[in-house]
Structure formats: C-alpha cells, structure tokens
Design a protein around this motif. Structure first.
Motif, mmCIF file in Angstrom:
data_model
loop_
_atom_site.group_PDB
_atom_site.id
_atom_site.type_symbol
_atom_site.label_atom_id
_atom_site.label_comp_id
_atom_site.label_asym_id
_atom_site.label_seq_id
_atom_site.Cartn_x
_atom_site.Cartn_y
_atom_site.Cartn_z
ATOM 1 N N GLY A 50 0.846 -1.187 0.000
ATOM 2 C CA GLY A 50 0.000 0.000 0.000
ATOM 3 C C GLY A 50 0.877 1.230 0.000
ATOM 4 O O GLY A 50 2.090 1.143 -0.223
ATOM 5 N N VAL A 51 0.296 2.386 0.250
ATOM 6 C CA VAL A 51 1.054 3.631 0.233
ATOM 7 C C VAL A 51 2.223 3.537 1.215
ATOM 8 O O VAL A 51 2.053 3.138 2.363
ATOM 9 N N GLY A 52 3.404 3.865 0.704
ATOM 10 C CA GLY A 52 4.619 3.806 1.512
ATOM 11 C C GLY A 52 5.409 2.519 1.343
ATOM 12 O O GLY A 52 6.597 2.476 1.676
ATOM 13 N N ALA A 53 4.779 1.465 0.829
ATOM 14 C CA ALA A 53 5.501 0.213 0.590
ATOM 15 C C ALA A 53 6.548 0.440 -0.497
ATOM 16 O O ALA A 53 6.397 1.320 -1.352
ATOM 17 N N GLU A 54 7.605 -0.363 -0.454
ATOM 18 C CA GLU A 54 8.650 -0.268 -1.468
ATOM 19 C C GLU A 54 8.909 -1.634 -2.077
ATOM 20 O O GLU A 54 8.990 -2.633 -1.361
ATOM 21 N N VAL A 55 9.039 -1.638 -3.405
ATOM 22 C CA VAL A 55 9.328 -2.850 -4.153
ATOM 23 C C VAL A 55 10.672 -2.653 -4.850
ATOM 24 O O VAL A 55 10.868 -1.662 -5.565
#
Length: 151
Positions: A50-55
């Motif tokens: 979601g918002v703020g996650a990093e891939v």
C-alpha cells in the motif's frame, strides 16, 4: 532530457480482475518487460502492500542490469497504482490505471523520468525502448490473464 511515455490497451475483463493481478508486485516478472525479480522490501505503515511500501526490482534494460526501488505514492484499487523511484539509476515515476471500458478494462501505463546527464545521449533511444516495453507489458498482461488460471 525528460521521458514521458504512455501505452494503453483494452482488456476484455473487468477492472477488478485486471488490477488485482497487475497491482500485485509478485507478478511483475511474469508480465513486465525486463523485470527479473521483484521483492517487497518495505511494507506500508499498515502492513503489506500500500502507500509507503517499497518494491525492489532487478531488470535488464538496453543490455544492462538495473536495480531500482519504487515506493507506492498512491494505491486505490482497482483504479490506480502510482509509484516513484527512491533508488536507481534515474528518477522515475510509474503510474498504472485501470478504467471501466465498454469492452472490459482500459489499462494504461505511464512512465516518466529524467534521463539526466548520465543518459542524455541515450535518451531518445530510451524513450523508444520504454514506449515499446510498456506496450508489450500490456500485451503480456492481457495474454497472462487470458490463460485458464493465471498465478
């Protein structure tokens, strides 16, 4: 030099189905050109994706290995996934949108970036390659979803 390329394709499935697959980072290597691996390296504040996650993605582009990290800036399933690079060879902004269409879903990918001085001479080639790649991404997304049971 700024790169701003968009590709779109109508996929004969509902937006919820298309977005559920395309917005799941675990599927990135299956339908996104050049992506070899994708890993959730930071969860959203509420946990998960979601918002703020990093891939973190490892890709091959123009014959080079590229490692980069995209942070989720907006996540509004099934309509929008917006990501910005926070690490990598150049600043980049990737937006996926999925809108209802009379024949299913209008899927759109937009990639914006700044080639900067490092890639300035290659920017025109990069722009063509990005346009070609995201067009192929949408084709591959459609084909993947047409399979009997996409993973």
């Amino acid at each position: 030099m700024t790169i701003d390329e968009t590709a779109e394709r109508v996929i004969a499935l509902p937006p919820e189905r298309v977005a559920a697959y395309a917005m799941d980072w675990r599927h990135d290597p299956e339908w996104t050109q050049g992506i070899r691996t994708a890993e959730l390296t930071r969860e959203a504040a509420a946990g998960g994706f979601g918002v703020g996650a990093e891939v973190t993605r490892t890709a091959h582009f123009l014959g080079r290995r590229i490692d980069y990290v995209l942070r989720v800036a907006a996540y509004e399933p099934p309509g929008l996934l917006d990501m910005v690079s926070v690490a990598g060879p150049m600043p980049m902004h990737v937006t996926y949108t999925f809108d209802t269409h009379p024949r299913g879903t209008l899927a759109r990918i937009r990639v914006r970036g700044d080639a900067g001085s490092l890639y300035r001479l290659a920017a025109p080639v990069m722009a063509r390659k990005v346009r070609s790649s995201i067009g192929k991404d949408l084709r591959d997304l459609e084909h993947r979803l047409a399979e009997p049971t996409p993973r």
